[in-house]
Write an enzyme that holds these catalytic residues in place. Structure first.
Site: not given
Ligand code: BJW
Length: 246
Positions: A60, A94-97, A112, A120, A179, A206
């Protein structure tokens, strides 16, 4: 909306990055399809098979850093809102991008975690990462192999910066979820917290997720979010100019 908000909290989920080419979780083509959630998104899954989990996140991360992946008009519109809105504003994702940051958002709470960070497990120190993580890799702080993990929040773990988020939810007068399917807590309960403290709540998705928001805007985030942000900023400017005229 009944009145112009003075404090806005926005929560984004995987749907805002879908038009940028990143799969959502619970759609038919979602990443979970190839992996069981328990295998790749729980501490137990990582303990059982860290190679598999590293492979899942490495894949990812490579996709995120690849050429075709870039912010879409919904990310850009939220960056504009942060820069131009006159009141208090918090963007929680919430997105990790990193697409909000790449679009120009400066103050993003990644509840998140983040794909471009590793941690570590002994010292809890967090490091930036752009390449792969492996179990052979030695940690920069303790010098041991096998202690590094993705800096993300798995099921059963506490999401990040919760006191800051809860404080903003309690103060806001408009909460907007964009979203997100509303299936994962505590994020799925944010609109209830905001409403209990007097906020109006809105969903942009959507489809109507049936989570009980006051207002719904249905459609693709890339179309609907820029239009909504334009309206909100226009109303904000009108409010500022009419209060100057008083
Ligand atoms: C579009 C679109 C377009 C598509 N335009 N829209 C029983 C009951 C209640 C709770 C629990 C329970 N058992 C366990 C729990 C707690 C658990 C939980 O919620 N489980 C549920 C499955 C029931 N939660 C936790 O364990 C959390 N921790 C916790 O609760 O700690 C204790 C605590 C207590 C008190 C206070 C605070 C904390 C941790 C949850 C961690 C979630 N981690 C993941 C992985 C992160 C790393 C990674 O990315 O790999 O986070 S799971 C995954 O789901 C990821 C996402 O951020 C999260 C949410 O998904 P999201 O964003 O909603 O995506 P989708 O795919 O579900 O939806 C996409 C939406 O977009 C859809 O609606 C589409 O329609 C829409 N869409 N294209 C607009 N173009």
């Amino acid at each position: 909306m009944h009145s112009m908000p003075e404090s806005v909290v926005i929560l984004t989920g995987a749907g805002i990055s879908a038009e940028s080419g990143i799969s959502t979780f619970r759609a038919a083509d979602g990443l979970w399809e190839q992996h069981r959630i328990e295998d790749v998104a729980t501490p137990e899954g990582f303990f059982r098979d860290p190679r598999l989990v590293h492979h899942f996140y490495n894949t990812r991360r490579r996709l995120l850093l690849s050429d075709p992946i870039r912010p879409n008009p919904a990310h850009t519109a939220l960056a504009r809102l942060e820069q131009q809105f006159g009141g208090e504003f918090l963007l929680v994702t919430q997105n990790i991008d990193n697409l909000h940051e790449r679009a120009g958002s400066r103050n993003v709470v990644h509840m998140h975690g983040e794909m471009l960070k590793m941690r570590c497990q002994i010292s809890e120190r967090v490091f930036d990462i752009r390449g792969d993580i492996s179990i052979e890799q030695r940690c920069r702080c303790c010098g041991e192999a096998g202690n590094l993990r993705p800096h993300v929040v798995w099921f059963g773990e506490m999401p990040l910066q919760m006191p800051r988020i809860i404080g903003a939810l309690e103060r806001c007068d408009l909460f907007i979820a964009i979203g997100t399917s509303g299936q994962v807590y505590p994020a799925a309960g944010f609109h209830d917290i905001a409403r209990r403290h007097g906020a109006e709540t809105m969903e942009i998705n959507l489809e109507d997720t049936g989570s009980g928001f006051d207002y719904h805007i249905c459609g693709k985030a890339g179309d609907t979010v820029p239009r909504f942000v334009d309206q909100l900023l226009e109303a904000d400017r009108n409010k500022a100019s009419s209060s100057r005229g008083k």
